[in-house]
Design an enzyme around this catalytic site. Structure first.
Site, mmCIF file in Angstrom:
data_model
loop_
_atom_site.group_PDB
_atom_site.id
_atom_site.type_symbol
_atom_site.label_atom_id
_atom_site.label_comp_id
_atom_site.label_asym_id
_atom_site.label_seq_id
_atom_site.Cartn_x
_atom_site.Cartn_y
_atom_site.Cartn_z
ATOM 1 N N CYS A 1 0.933 -1.265 -0.062
ATOM 2 C CA CYS A 1 0.226 0.099 -0.089
ATOM 3 C C CYS A 1 0.871 1.357 0.024
ATOM 4 C CB CYS A 1 -0.719 0.167 1.190
ATOM 5 S SG CYS A 1 -2.389 -1.092 1.045
ATOM 6 N N CYS B 1 11.533 6.592 34.365
ATOM 7 C CA CYS B 1 11.619 7.707 35.195
ATOM 8 C C CYS B 1 10.691 7.585 36.409
ATOM 9 C CB CYS B 1 11.431 8.856 34.358
ATOM 10 S SG CYS B 1 13.223 9.462 33.526
HETATM 11 C C1 HEC Z 1 15.070 12.619 39.672
HETATM 12 C C2 HEC Z 1 15.265 13.149 38.435
HETATM 13 C C3 HEC Z 1 14.165 12.772 37.165
HETATM 14 C C4 HEC Z 1 13.102 12.762 37.393
HETATM 15 C C5 HEC Z 1 12.064 13.249 38.242
HETATM 16 C C6 HEC Z 1 12.514 12.338 35.949
HETATM 17 N N1 HEC Z 1 13.683 11.829 35.159
HETATM 18 FE FE1 HEC Z 1 13.712 11.479 33.082
HETATM 19 N N2 HEC Z 1 15.695 11.090 33.124
HETATM 20 C C7 HEC Z 1 16.481 11.304 34.437
HETATM 21 C C8 HEC Z 1 17.580 10.965 34.422
HETATM 22 C C9 HEC Z 1 19.035 10.850 35.003
HETATM 23 C C10 HEC Z 1 18.003 10.412 32.847
HETATM 24 C C11 HEC Z 1 18.953 9.807 31.991
HETATM 25 C C12 HEC Z 1 19.209 8.407 32.445
HETATM 26 C C13 HEC Z 1 20.502 7.739 31.760
HETATM 27 O O1 HEC Z 1 20.877 8.440 31.030
HETATM 28 O O2 HEC Z 1 20.907 6.704 32.247
HETATM 29 C C14 HEC Z 1 16.530 10.755 32.333
HETATM 30 C C15 HEC Z 1 16.074 10.431 31.054
HETATM 31 C C16 HEC Z 1 14.783 10.888 30.432
HETATM 32 C C17 HEC Z 1 14.528 10.781 29.182
HETATM 33 C C18 HEC Z 1 15.382 10.294 27.925
HETATM 34 C C19 HEC Z 1 16.060 11.391 27.073
HETATM 35 C C20 HEC Z 1 16.878 11.117 26.152
HETATM 36 O O3 HEC Z 1 17.606 11.714 25.661
HETATM 37 O O4 HEC Z 1 16.913 9.771 25.601
HETATM 38 C C21 HEC Z 1 13.084 11.332 28.910
HETATM 39 C C22 HEC Z 1 12.543 11.553 27.705
HETATM 40 C C23 HEC Z 1 13.024 11.708 30.228
HETATM 41 N N3 HEC Z 1 13.662 11.327 30.976
HETATM 42 C C24 HEC Z 1 11.333 12.062 30.549
HETATM 43 C C25 HEC Z 1 11.054 12.165 31.992
HETATM 44 C C26 HEC Z 1 9.668 12.449 32.269
HETATM 45 C C27 HEC Z 1 8.455 12.717 31.315
HETATM 46 C C28 HEC Z 1 9.405 12.529 33.407
HETATM 47 C C29 HEC Z 1 8.480 12.681 34.635
HETATM 48 C C30 HEC Z 1 7.201 11.870 34.452
HETATM 49 C C31 HEC Z 1 11.092 12.273 34.333
HETATM 50 N N4 HEC Z 1 11.674 12.149 33.210
HETATM 51 C C32 HEC Z 1 11.172 12.306 35.411
HETATM 52 C C33 HEC Z 1 16.112 11.870 35.619
HETATM 53 C C34 HEC Z 1 14.703 12.171 35.921
HETATM 54 C C1 HEC Z 2 -4.220 -2.068 2.457
HETATM 55 C C2 HEC Z 2 -3.489 -0.952 2.550
HETATM 56 C C3 HEC Z 2 -2.551 -0.578 3.753
HETATM 57 C C4 HEC Z 2 -1.785 -1.547 4.437
HETATM 58 C C5 HEC Z 2 -1.408 -3.047 4.158
HETATM 59 C C6 HEC Z 2 -0.937 -0.832 5.474
HETATM 60 N N1 HEC Z 2 -1.406 0.677 5.267
HETATM 61 FE FE1 HEC Z 2 -0.624 2.228 6.492
HETATM 62 N N2 HEC Z 2 -2.054 3.147 5.760
HETATM 63 C C7 HEC Z 2 -3.074 2.960 4.755
HETATM 64 C C8 HEC Z 2 -4.006 4.110 4.752
HETATM 65 C C9 HEC Z 2 -5.097 4.215 3.887
HETATM 66 C C10 HEC Z 2 -3.557 5.103 5.760
HETATM 67 C C11 HEC Z 2 -4.221 6.414 5.887
HETATM 68 C C12 HEC Z 2 -5.007 6.422 7.048
HETATM 69 C C13 HEC Z 2 -6.262 5.350 7.366
HETATM 70 O O1 HEC Z 2 -6.891 5.313 6.434
HETATM 71 O O2 HEC Z 2 -5.986 4.657 8.026
HETATM 72 C C14 HEC Z 2 -2.326 4.637 6.342
HETATM 73 C C15 HEC Z 2 -1.439 5.159 7.277
HETATM 74 C C16 HEC Z 2 -0.394 5.014 7.729
HETATM 75 C C17 HEC Z 2 0.568 5.459 8.659
HETATM 76 C C18 HEC Z 2 0.043 7.175 9.132
HETATM 77 C C19 HEC Z 2 0.613 8.136 7.805
HETATM 78 C C20 HEC Z 2 0.502 9.335 8.203
HETATM 79 O O3 HEC Z 2 1.013 10.233 7.290
HETATM 80 O O4 HEC Z 2 0.167 9.922 9.293
HETATM 81 C C21 HEC Z 2 1.463 4.991 9.015
HETATM 82 C C22 HEC Z 2 2.646 5.155 9.848
HETATM 83 C C23 HEC Z 2 1.158 3.494 8.381
HETATM 84 N N3 HEC Z 2 0.141 3.594 7.867
HETATM 85 C C24 HEC Z 2 2.104 2.531 8.498
HETATM 86 C C25 HEC Z 2 1.893 1.120 8.031
HETATM 87 C C26 HEC Z 2 2.621 0.083 8.259
HETATM 88 C C27 HEC Z 2 3.864 0.009 9.106
HETATM 89 C C28 HEC Z 2 2.154 -1.009 7.562
HETATM 90 C C29 HEC Z 2 2.357 -2.491 7.688
HETATM 91 C C30 HEC Z 2 2.570 -2.845 8.907
HETATM 92 C C31 HEC Z 2 1.049 -0.476 6.902
HETATM 93 N N4 HEC Z 2 0.712 0.932 7.112
HETATM 94 C C32 HEC Z 2 0.005 -1.439 6.236
HETATM 95 C C33 HEC Z 2 -2.932 1.807 4.219
HETATM 96 C C34 HEC Z 2 -2.327 0.860 4.570
#
Ligand code: HEC
Ligand code: HEC
Length: 254
Positions: A73, A215
């Protein structure tokens, strides 16, 4: 991370630095060691590429009662999926709510392939999310659909709300204390641009939701369930904060 938290608590509570202004925004990539950065930068070293390869194979494979492949598709992913991951979670008009990329892929599995949805954090879903995600490498995160506003607002409230036994909000760590050390980890700014990532600590690929759950349990809060609306709203708010930053899927993280 959990054991390190209590020792760092006073620092987190008493040091309130300025939030990251748009010009200060830095991907988690920039806080990593040079060797981990090199792993992400070089596709021949990036373990995430194994998932990309699997995603590529799944893209071509017919599945479900419809016996349709994604490629059947959507054609070539490099063309049809370019930029798509950069605007997910996106608003689904039929459901009246935002869906993240994994949920959107599973909709196609069910609706268009008539196949079973892939389980959250399954090898297949991570592979496909990574494969679709990689087609947007370098594309800036875009959150512009006005229908998303109310959901983003709720996501921001949760981001600022203190949670868990440690009574800390996401903002207290990621806005007020980024760049500081928490145990052996540096607190990044929490940008979602690398996901799904290969995390060395997991020795595998994981979604943004898995990271957020880490987190939440880190502050001893009950984490939101996968794909729960609270989780999708939080993902959306993180995208809003990261608006304009380039996608780096598949990222590598410590
Ligand atoms: C106590 C401090 C703390 C709090 C509260 C916390 N985090 Fe984190 N978060 C971290 C640390 C530390 C890392 C990196 C861990 C590592 O690198 O091992 C992280 C990593 C992440 C990442 C990944 C970023 C990347 O670059 O991949 C995301 C997204 C994230 N946190 C979102 C959140 C969200 C949303 C919340 C609240 C629900 C939250 N964190 C609460 C400390 C915190
Ligand atoms: C029979 C046709 C068909 C198949 C098979 C199909 N899709 Fe789709 N896909 C669509 C159509 C149509 C849309 C538009 C939204 C809707 O009608 O669901 C869509 C939308 C999407 C979107 C969102 C695109 C956007 O611009 O937001 C993603 C991501 C996606 N498909 C991934 C996949 C993946 C991964 C698979 C296989 C696992 C898959 N599709 C299989 C027809 C298909």
């Amino acid at each position: 991370m959990t054991t390190a938290l209590s020792s760092i608590l006073p620092i987190v509570l008493f040091c309130v630095a300025a939030s990251a202004h748009p010009q200060d925004r830095r991907s988690g990539f920039e806080f990593m060691s040079p060797s981990t950065q090199a792993m992400q930068r070089d596709d021949t070293q990036n373990p995430g590429m194994l998932w990309i390869k699997e995603g590529e194979a799944l893209w071509q494979r017919k599945a479900g009662r419809a016996e349709q492949s994604c490629a059947g598709c959507h054609g070539e992913a490099a063309r049809s999926m370019r930029g798509v991951a950069a605007r997910y979670p996106a608003f689904d008009a039929a459901l009246g709510q935002p869906l993240n990329l994994g949920q959107r892929i599973n909709q196609c599995r069910q609706k268009h392939q008539q196949a079973e949805p892939w389980k959250r954090e399954s090898q297949e879903l991570l592979a496909m999310e990574s494969y679709v995600g990689m087609q947007s490498r370098g594309v800036p995160v875009e959150v512009s659909d006005p229908r998303l506003l109310a959901f983003i607002e709720r996501g921001e409230q949760r981001y600022r709300q203190r949670i868990g036994q440690l009574n800390l909000s996401c903002a207290q760590c990621h806005d007020d204390n980024w760049g500081r050390k928490l145990g052996s980890a540096v607190i990044p700014q929490a940008h979602p641009t690398g996901y799904p990532v290969y995390r060395l600590e997991w020795q595998g690929m994981g979604s943004l939701q898995r990271r957020l759950r880490n987190c939440m349990t880190g502050v001893r809060a009950q984490p939101y369930a996968y794909d729960e609306h609270e989780m999708v709203e939080l993902e959306l708010y993180l995208n809003k904060r990261a608006q304009g930053m380039p996608l780096e899927t598949p990222g590598v993280r410590p």
